[in-house]
Write a protein that holds these residues in place. Sequence first.
Motif, PDB file in Angstrom:
ATOM      1  N   GLY A  21       0.822  -1.203   0.000  1.00  0.00           N
ATOM      2  CA  GLY A  21       0.000   0.000   0.000  1.00  0.00           C
ATOM      3  C   GLY A  21       0.852   1.246   0.000  1.00  0.00           C
ATOM      4  O   GLY A  21       2.058   1.188   0.268  1.00  0.00           O
ATOM      5  N   ASP A  22       0.225   2.367  -0.315  1.00  0.00           N
ATOM      6  CA  ASP A  22       0.940   3.644  -0.338  1.00  0.00           C
ATOM      7  C   ASP A  22       1.108   4.227   1.059  1.00  0.00           C
ATOM      8  O   ASP A  22       1.892   5.154   1.261  1.00  0.00           O
ATOM      9  CB  ASP A  22       0.195   4.647  -1.224  1.00  0.00           C
ATOM     10  CG  ASP A  22       0.147   4.195  -2.677  1.00  0.00           C
ATOM     11  OD1 ASP A  22       1.110   3.540  -3.111  1.00  0.00           O
ATOM     12  OD2 ASP A  22      -0.850   4.495  -3.362  1.00  0.00           O
ATOM     13  N   SER A  23       0.344   3.686   2.014  1.00  0.00           N
ATOM     14  CA  SER A  23       0.423   4.174   3.390  1.00  0.00           C
ATOM     15  C   SER A  23       0.005   3.049   4.332  1.00  0.00           C
ATOM     16  O   SER A  23      -0.621   2.068   3.910  1.00  0.00           O
ATOM     17  CB  SER A  23      -0.501   5.377   3.598  1.00  0.00           C
ATOM     18  OG  SER A  23      -1.861   4.975   3.495  1.00  0.00           O
ATOM     19  N   ARG A  24       0.336   3.227   5.595  1.00  0.00           N
ATOM     20  CA  ARG A  24      -0.065   2.230   6.596  1.00  0.00           C
ATOM     21  C   ARG A  24      -1.580   2.163   6.681  1.00  0.00           C
ATOM     22  O   ARG A  24      -2.171   1.091   6.787  1.00  0.00           O
ATOM     23  CB  ARG A  24       0.529   2.589   7.961  1.00  0.00           C
ATOM     24  CG  ARG A  24       0.299   1.519   9.024  1.00  0.00           C
ATOM     25  CD  ARG A  24       0.858   1.961  10.359  1.00  0.00           C
ATOM     26  NE  ARG A  24       0.047   3.004  10.972  1.00  0.00           N
ATOM     27  CZ  ARG A  24       0.327   3.589  12.123  1.00  0.00           C
ATOM     28  NH1 ARG A  24       1.413   3.258  12.776  1.00  0.00           N
ATOM     29  NH2 ARG A  24      -0.466   4.513  12.618  1.00  0.00           N
ATOM     30  N   ASP A  25      -2.227   3.321   6.629  1.00  0.00           N
ATOM     31  CA  ASP A  25      -3.680   3.373   6.716  1.00  0.00           C
ATOM     32  C   ASP A  25      -4.330   2.596   5.574  1.00  0.00           C
ATOM     33  O   ASP A  25      -5.268   1.826   5.785  1.00  0.00           O
ATOM     34  CB  ASP A  25      -4.152   4.834   6.689  1.00  0.00           C
ATOM     35  CG  ASP A  25      -5.664   4.955   6.789  1.00  0.00           C
ATOM     36  OD1 ASP A  25      -6.218   4.553   7.829  1.00  0.00           O
ATOM     37  OD2 ASP A  25      -6.292   5.443   5.821  1.00  0.00           O
ATOM     38  N   GLN A  26      -3.814   2.792   4.369  1.00  0.00           N
ATOM     39  CA  GLN A  26      -4.367   2.074   3.226  1.00  0.00           C
ATOM     40  C   GLN A  26      -4.152   0.575   3.371  1.00  0.00           C
ATOM     41  O   GLN A  26      -5.057  -0.224   3.093  1.00  0.00           O
ATOM     42  CB  GLN A  26      -3.720   2.559   1.925  1.00  0.00           C
ATOM     43  CG  GLN A  26      -4.311   1.905   0.671  1.00  0.00           C
ATOM     44  CD  GLN A  26      -3.511   2.198  -0.581  1.00  0.00           C
ATOM     45  OE1 GLN A  26      -2.312   1.908  -0.645  1.00  0.00           O
ATOM     46  NE2 GLN A  26      -4.156   2.805  -1.576  1.00  0.00           N
ATOM     47  N   ALA A  27      -2.977   0.182   3.824  1.00  0.00           N
ATOM     48  CA  ALA A  27      -2.668  -1.238   3.991  1.00  0.00           C
ATOM     49  C   ALA A  27      -3.603  -1.894   5.006  1.00  0.00           C
ATOM     50  O   ALA A  27      -4.093  -3.010   4.786  1.00  0.00           O
ATOM     51  CB  ALA A  27      -1.213  -1.414   4.406  1.00  0.00           C
ATOM     52  N   ILE A  28      -3.861  -1.224   6.119  1.00  0.00           N
ATOM     53  CA  ILE A  28      -4.757  -1.775   7.132  1.00  0.00           C
ATOM     54  C   ILE A  28      -6.173  -1.902   6.586  1.00  0.00           C
ATOM     55  O   ILE A  28      -6.875  -2.893   6.849  1.00  0.00           O
ATOM     56  CB  ILE A  28      -4.740  -0.902   8.401  1.00  0.00           C
ATOM     57  CG1 ILE A  28      -3.385  -1.015   9.113  1.00  0.00           C
ATOM     58  CG2 ILE A  28      -5.854  -1.304   9.362  1.00  0.00           C
ATOM     59  CD1 ILE A  28      -3.063  -2.408   9.639  1.00  0.00           C
ATOM     60  N   GLU A  43      -0.080 -11.427   4.557  1.00  0.00           N
ATOM     61  CA  GLU A  43       1.354 -11.182   4.451  1.00  0.00           C
ATOM     62  C   GLU A  43       1.558  -9.680   4.248  1.00  0.00           C
ATOM     63  O   GLU A  43       1.347  -9.154   3.157  1.00  0.00           O
ATOM     64  CB  GLU A  43       1.945 -11.969   3.276  1.00  0.00           C
ATOM     65  CG  GLU A  43       3.432 -11.719   3.048  1.00  0.00           C
ATOM     66  CD  GLU A  43       3.922 -12.310   1.741  1.00  0.00           C
ATOM     67  OE1 GLU A  43       4.834 -11.708   1.129  1.00  0.00           O
ATOM     68  OE2 GLU A  43       3.413 -13.363   1.324  1.00  0.00           O
ATOM     69  N   LEU A  44       1.934  -8.986   5.309  1.00  0.00           N
ATOM     70  CA  LEU A  44       2.128  -7.538   5.258  1.00  0.00           C
ATOM     71  C   LEU A  44       3.573  -7.251   4.883  1.00  0.00           C
ATOM     72  O   LEU A  44       4.496  -7.613   5.618  1.00  0.00           O
ATOM     73  CB  LEU A  44       1.785  -6.901   6.609  1.00  0.00           C
ATOM     74  CG  LEU A  44       0.293  -6.708   6.908  1.00  0.00           C
ATOM     75  CD1 LEU A  44      -0.447  -8.026   6.937  1.00  0.00           C
ATOM     76  CD2 LEU A  44       0.090  -5.973   8.225  1.00  0.00           C
ATOM     77  N   LEU A  52       6.617  -1.958  10.375  1.00  0.00           N
ATOM     78  CA  LEU A  52       6.585  -2.627  11.679  1.00  0.00           C
ATOM     79  C   LEU A  52       5.395  -2.143  12.509  1.00  0.00           C
ATOM     80  O   LEU A  52       4.757  -2.934  13.218  1.00  0.00           O
ATOM     81  CB  LEU A  52       7.897  -2.387  12.432  1.00  0.00           C
ATOM     82  CG  LEU A  52       9.146  -2.993  11.776  1.00  0.00           C
ATOM     83  CD1 LEU A  52      10.394  -2.629  12.575  1.00  0.00           C
ATOM     84  CD2 LEU A  52       9.025  -4.508  11.637  1.00  0.00           C
ATOM     85  N   GLU A  53       5.091  -0.860  12.403  1.00  0.00           N
ATOM     86  CA  GLU A  53       3.914  -0.330  13.093  1.00  0.00           C
ATOM     87  C   GLU A  53       2.648  -0.961  12.524  1.00  0.00           C
ATOM     88  O   GLU A  53       1.695  -1.255  13.254  1.00  0.00           O
ATOM     89  CB  GLU A  53       3.862   1.192  12.956  1.00  0.00           C
ATOM     90  CG  GLU A  53       4.987   1.924  13.679  1.00  0.00           C
ATOM     91  CD  GLU A  53       4.915   3.428  13.469  1.00  0.00           C
ATOM     92  OE1 GLU A  53       3.849   3.918  13.048  1.00  0.00           O
ATOM     93  OE2 GLU A  53       5.930   4.105  13.720  1.00  0.00           O
ATOM     94  N   MET A  54       2.632  -1.148  11.217  1.00  0.00           N
ATOM     95  CA  MET A  54       1.479  -1.764  10.565  1.00  0.00           C
ATOM     96  C   MET A  54       1.290  -3.199  11.043  1.00  0.00           C
ATOM     97  O   MET A  54       0.172  -3.627  11.340  1.00  0.00           O
ATOM     98  CB  MET A  54       1.677  -1.743   9.048  1.00  0.00           C
ATOM     99  CG  MET A  54       0.592  -2.453   8.260  1.00  0.00           C
ATOM    100  SD  MET A  54       0.961  -2.535   6.488  1.00  0.00           S
ATOM    101  CE  MET A  54       2.467  -3.532   6.501  1.00  0.00           C
ATOM    102  N   TYR A 194     -12.559  -0.299  -1.443  1.00  0.00           N
ATOM    103  CA  TYR A 194     -12.248  -1.451  -0.598  1.00  0.00           C
ATOM    104  C   TYR A 194     -13.331  -2.522  -0.672  1.00  0.00           C
ATOM    105  O   TYR A 194     -13.075  -3.688  -0.363  1.00  0.00           O
ATOM    106  CB  TYR A 194     -12.012  -0.988   0.840  1.00  0.00           C
ATOM    107  CG  TYR A 194     -10.815  -0.067   0.935  1.00  0.00           C
ATOM    108  CD1 TYR A 194      -9.524  -0.577   0.869  1.00  0.00           C
ATOM    109  CD2 TYR A 194     -10.978   1.320   1.026  1.00  0.00           C
ATOM    110  CE1 TYR A 194      -8.417   0.259   0.911  1.00  0.00           C
ATOM    111  CE2 TYR A 194      -9.871   2.165   1.070  1.00  0.00           C
ATOM    112  CZ  TYR A 194      -8.600   1.631   1.008  1.00  0.00           C
ATOM    113  OH  TYR A 194      -7.506   2.463   1.030  1.00  0.00           O
ATOM    114  N   ALA A 195     -14.524  -2.119  -1.120  1.00  0.00           N
ATOM    115  CA  ALA A 195     -15.579  -3.113  -1.347  1.00  0.00           C
ATOM    116  C   ALA A 195     -15.172  -4.053  -2.470  1.00  0.00           C
ATOM    117  O   ALA A 195     -15.480  -5.258  -2.441  1.00  0.00           O
ATOM    118  CB  ALA A 195     -16.896  -2.415  -1.689  1.00  0.00           C
ATOM    119  N   ALA A 196     -14.431  -3.520  -3.453  1.00  0.00           N
ATOM    120  CA  ALA A 196     -13.941  -4.360  -4.546  1.00  0.00           C
ATOM    121  C   ALA A 196     -12.903  -5.346  -4.038  1.00  0.00           C
ATOM    122  O   ALA A 196     -12.857  -6.499  -4.489  1.00  0.00           O
ATOM    123  CB  ALA A 196     -13.341  -3.493  -5.652  1.00  0.00           C
TER     124      ALA A 196
END
Length: 215
Positions: A21-28, A43-44, A52-54, A194-196
């Motif tokens: 992801g482009d950011s931790r928020d997007q990845a979560i 697998e992050l 690591l924070e993610m 994210y629904a997709a």
Amino acid sequence: MKKNVVLKGILDAGVIAVIRGDSRDQAIKIVDAAVKGGIKIMELTMTVPNPLEMIKEAADKYKGTDVIIGAGTVLDTETARACILAGAQFIVSPSLDVDTLKLCNKYKVLVTPGVMTIKDAITALEYGVDIIKIFPANLYGPSVIKSFRGPLPQGEFMPTGGVAVENIHEWVNVGAVAVGTGSNLTKGAATGDYAAVENEARRFVEAYRKAKESK
């Protein structure tokens, strides 16, 4: 979570979501959407900002559930240990690094290195690797598993790279014990859909289930 429990979880689930992801928020948000769609193994990757924070955030969020959080794109022992301390329950590498295998064995953490040659696959087996990652799988196609399992019938292989809903049955039919999927699963996140991602996760889980049942 003990190594044998993680291994069973991966083998039972069969589909691993590779999260970038482009950011931790997007990845979560991708993780949450994939979980809603039924994928249990995450697998992050270390290519996300503040990885690591993610990992810690995801591990804490899903602690006590059947969702298993691991770390991917782990290139060395320092990163592997940091990921384990952050809460990663398995380690995935794009290539084979013996020192990383040794460290994960020391901590009794499942490790899945990427291989491209029989020699690397044999080395992985010598160091007790339970699941060998074939990467990038799209350079080979499903027939590569049959080729690897010719001299190494005892090996368990997982393709990552190019695995899609449309071809997952081909990988399962030749003996893949699990599959890793990244961009084919998460592409909706690029536009905030994210629904997709959730829907695609559901399709992957169903396609894998059908492939296993028809094998």
